[in-house]
Design an enzyme around this catalytic site. Structure first.
Site, PDB file in Angstrom:
ATOM      1  N   ASN A 179       0.773  -0.933   0.465  1.00  0.00           N
ATOM      2  CA  ASN A 179      -0.019   0.053   0.206  1.00  0.00           C
ATOM      3  C   ASN A 179       0.834   1.295  -0.014  1.00  0.00           C
ATOM      4  O   ASN A 179       1.619   1.286   1.125  1.00  0.00           O
ATOM      5  CB  ASN A 179      -0.174  -0.188   0.975  1.00  0.00           C
ATOM      6  CG  ASN A 179      -1.829   1.037   1.251  1.00  0.00           C
ATOM      7  OD1 ASN A 179      -2.148   1.853   0.942  1.00  0.00           O
ATOM      8  ND2 ASN A 179      -1.883   1.679   2.814  1.00  0.00           N
ATOM      9  N   LYS A 213       0.023   4.390  -0.723  1.00  0.00           N
ATOM     10  CA  LYS A 213      -0.372   5.786   0.709  1.00  0.00           C
ATOM     11  C   LYS A 213      -0.163   6.691  -0.502  1.00  0.00           C
ATOM     12  O   LYS A 213      -0.354   6.312  -1.815  1.00  0.00           O
ATOM     13  CB  LYS A 213      -0.295   5.581   2.324  1.00  0.00           C
ATOM     14  CG  LYS A 213      -0.164   4.444   3.211  1.00  0.00           C
ATOM     15  CD  LYS A 213       0.183   4.323   4.584  1.00  0.00           C
ATOM     16  CE  LYS A 213      -0.127   3.379   5.023  1.00  0.00           C
ATOM     17  NZ  LYS A 213       0.002   3.556   6.491  1.00  0.00           N
ATOM     18  N   HIS A 227      -9.833   1.749   4.470  1.00  0.00           N
ATOM     19  CA  HIS A 227      -8.694   1.416   5.711  1.00  0.00           C
ATOM     20  C   HIS A 227      -8.858   2.605   7.237  1.00  0.00           C
ATOM     21  O   HIS A 227      -9.194   3.247   6.719  1.00  0.00           O
ATOM     22  CB  HIS A 227      -6.919   1.722   4.116  1.00  0.00           C
ATOM     23  CG  HIS A 227      -5.274   1.729   5.209  1.00  0.00           C
ATOM     24  ND1 HIS A 227      -5.239   2.323   6.384  1.00  0.00           N
ATOM     25  CD2 HIS A 227      -4.617   0.861   5.196  1.00  0.00           C
ATOM     26  CE1 HIS A 227      -3.692   1.961   6.637  1.00  0.00           C
ATOM     27  NE2 HIS A 227      -3.878   1.393   6.042  1.00  0.00           N
ATOM     28  N   GLU A 277      -6.682   4.326   7.814  1.00  0.00           N
ATOM     29  CA  GLU A 277      -6.811   5.946   8.000  1.00  0.00           C
ATOM     30  C   GLU A 277      -8.167   6.361   6.595  1.00  0.00           C
ATOM     31  O   GLU A 277      -8.360   7.494   7.671  1.00  0.00           O
ATOM     32  CB  GLU A 277      -5.920   5.964   6.762  1.00  0.00           C
ATOM     33  CG  GLU A 277      -4.065   5.269   7.957  1.00  0.00           C
ATOM     34  CD  GLU A 277      -2.916   5.323   6.929  1.00  0.00           C
ATOM     35  OE1 GLU A 277      -2.759   5.452   5.510  1.00  0.00           O
ATOM     36  OE2 GLU A 277      -1.834   4.855   7.712  1.00  0.00           O
ATOM     37  N   GLU A 333      -5.377  -5.132  10.184  1.00  0.00           N
ATOM     38  CA  GLU A 333      -4.128  -4.127  10.756  1.00  0.00           C
ATOM     39  C   GLU A 333      -4.342  -3.400  11.847  1.00  0.00           C
ATOM     40  O   GLU A 333      -5.421  -2.657  12.267  1.00  0.00           O
ATOM     41  CB  GLU A 333      -3.932  -2.946   9.431  1.00  0.00           C
ATOM     42  CG  GLU A 333      -3.505  -3.459   7.759  1.00  0.00           C
ATOM     43  CD  GLU A 333      -3.291  -3.111   7.060  1.00  0.00           C
ATOM     44  OE1 GLU A 333      -2.371  -2.797   6.580  1.00  0.00           O
ATOM     45  OE2 GLU A 333      -3.410  -1.822   7.370  1.00  0.00           O
ATOM     46  N   GLY A 390       2.474   2.181  10.723  1.00  0.00           N
ATOM     47  CA  GLY A 390       3.592   3.177  10.752  1.00  0.00           C
ATOM     48  C   GLY A 390       4.513   2.997  11.574  1.00  0.00           C
ATOM     49  O   GLY A 390       4.974   4.666  12.424  1.00  0.00           O
ATOM     50  N   SER A 418       3.638  -2.316  10.160  1.00  0.00           N
ATOM     51  CA  SER A 418       4.978  -1.800  10.686  1.00  0.00           C
ATOM     52  C   SER A 418       5.515  -3.979  10.169  1.00  0.00           C
ATOM     53  O   SER A 418       6.871  -4.102  11.244  1.00  0.00           O
ATOM     54  CB  SER A 418       5.051  -2.209  12.033  1.00  0.00           C
ATOM     55  OG  SER A 418       5.148  -0.466  12.044  1.00  0.00           O
TER      56      SER A 418
HETATM   57  P1  13P Z   1       3.222   0.011   7.690  1.00  0.00           P
HETATM   58  O1  13P Z   1       3.672  -1.084   6.430  1.00  0.00           O
HETATM   59  O2  13P Z   1       4.219   1.068   7.003  1.00  0.00           O
HETATM   60  O3  13P Z   1       3.064  -0.262   9.431  1.00  0.00           O
HETATM   61  O4  13P Z   1       1.752   0.271   7.779  1.00  0.00           O
HETATM   62  C1  13P Z   1       0.668  -0.697   7.076  1.00  0.00           C
HETATM   63  C2  13P Z   1      -0.941  -0.319   6.950  1.00  0.00           C
HETATM   64  O5  13P Z   1      -1.388   0.851   6.754  1.00  0.00           O
HETATM   65  C3  13P Z   1      -0.160  -0.797   5.010  1.00  0.00           C
HETATM   66  O6  13P Z   1      -1.788  -0.614   5.244  1.00  0.00           O
END
Ligand code: 13P
Length: 249
Positions: free
Chosen positions: A12, A14, A98, A100, A169, A175, A211
């Site tokens: 992803n 982002k 997601h 976010e 997740e 992150g 992560s």
């Molecule tokens: P990270 O791998 O940067 O922690 O992000 C995970 C994520 O949100 C994937 O959709």
């Protein structure tokens, strides 16, 4: 993991990238794709780069997807992107809900299920994201939050569930560099698997995200109910991302 389920490692991106940066990343992925055998690999890119991803990846073993989708088919929905538009760009996968988007854009679990329906209607595979916050976990509510997030998706029925993917997740692991331990992740994956099984979809794949790095991927993938990963930051470096995909045992 259960070998009867094809493993899936998805990046992803982002809101990262540019035409120039993506060229480097996509070239790196293509150059190393051959060393990832038996695992499906895909990248979910920002909308403006879907054409670039398609052009680079078409005919390769690496798939491409989007990070969001409208619940509407067409019309006066400024800024939204429909399932048919994604299909026009050869998209196979689309992230739905997601964390976010749930946190920053107020997406509800019902809307997320509607997004999954829109995706399925255009022949795309939704990757429905669920996960608890640290406050939820500390309050002992991780499972009840995930159950609430899953409920409208489970209600879509076994046929729909067989064509989608769930990504667990934990928000506190995204992150942050703080990965769930393999045992913590497996416990939630087993909970999700049980719910899927009750709805006739025990073979639906459940990815872990938060992560994930090459260094911790193998221990996560060794868990029986973890079928792959949804990778954020580490998906922006071709070598690291391919190492994660190659770590799927
Ligand atoms: P990270 O791998 O940067 O922690 O992000 C995970 C994520 O949100 C994937 O959709």
């Amino acid at each position: 993991m259960d070998q009867s389920r094809t493993r899936l490692v998805m990046g992803n991106w982002k809101m990262h990238g540019s035409l120039a940066e993506n060229t480097v990343l996509l070239d790196g992925l293509l150059a190393g794709a051959a060393r990832v055998q038996g695992t499906q690999v895909a990248v979910c890119v920002p909308f403006p780069y879907l054409a670039q991803a398609r052009q680079a990846l078409v005919g390769s073993p690496i798939g491409w997807g989007a990070q969001d989708i409208s619940t509407h088919e067409r019309g006066a929905y400024t800024g939204e992107v429909s399932a048919a538009m994604l299909a026009d760009f050869g998209v196979s996968w689309v992230l739905c809900g997601h964390s976010e988007r749930r946190a920053l854009h107020g997406e509800t679990s019902r809307q997320v299920a509607e997004k999954a329906v829109a995706a399925l209607g255009a022949g795309l595979a939704p990757v429905v994201c669920v996960g608890e916050t640290l406050a939820d976990r500390d309050a002992g509510q991780a499972e009840s939050i995930i159950a609430e997030q899953l409920a409208p998706v489970l209600a879509l029925g076994a046929d729909a569930l067989a064509r989608l993917v769930i990504a667990y997740e934990p928000v506190w692991a995204i992150g942050t560099g703080r990965t769930a331990t393999p045992d913590q992740a497996q416990a939630v994956h087993a909970f999700i698997r049980a719910a899927l099984t009750r709805h006739g979809a025990g073979q639906t794949r459940v990815l872990y995200g938060g992560s994930v790095k090459a260094a911790n991927a193998a221990s996560l993938f060794a868990q029986p109910d973890i079928d792959g990963a949804l990778v954020g930051g580490a998906a922006l470096v071709a070598e690291e991302f391919l190492n994660i995909a190659a770590a799927v045992a």
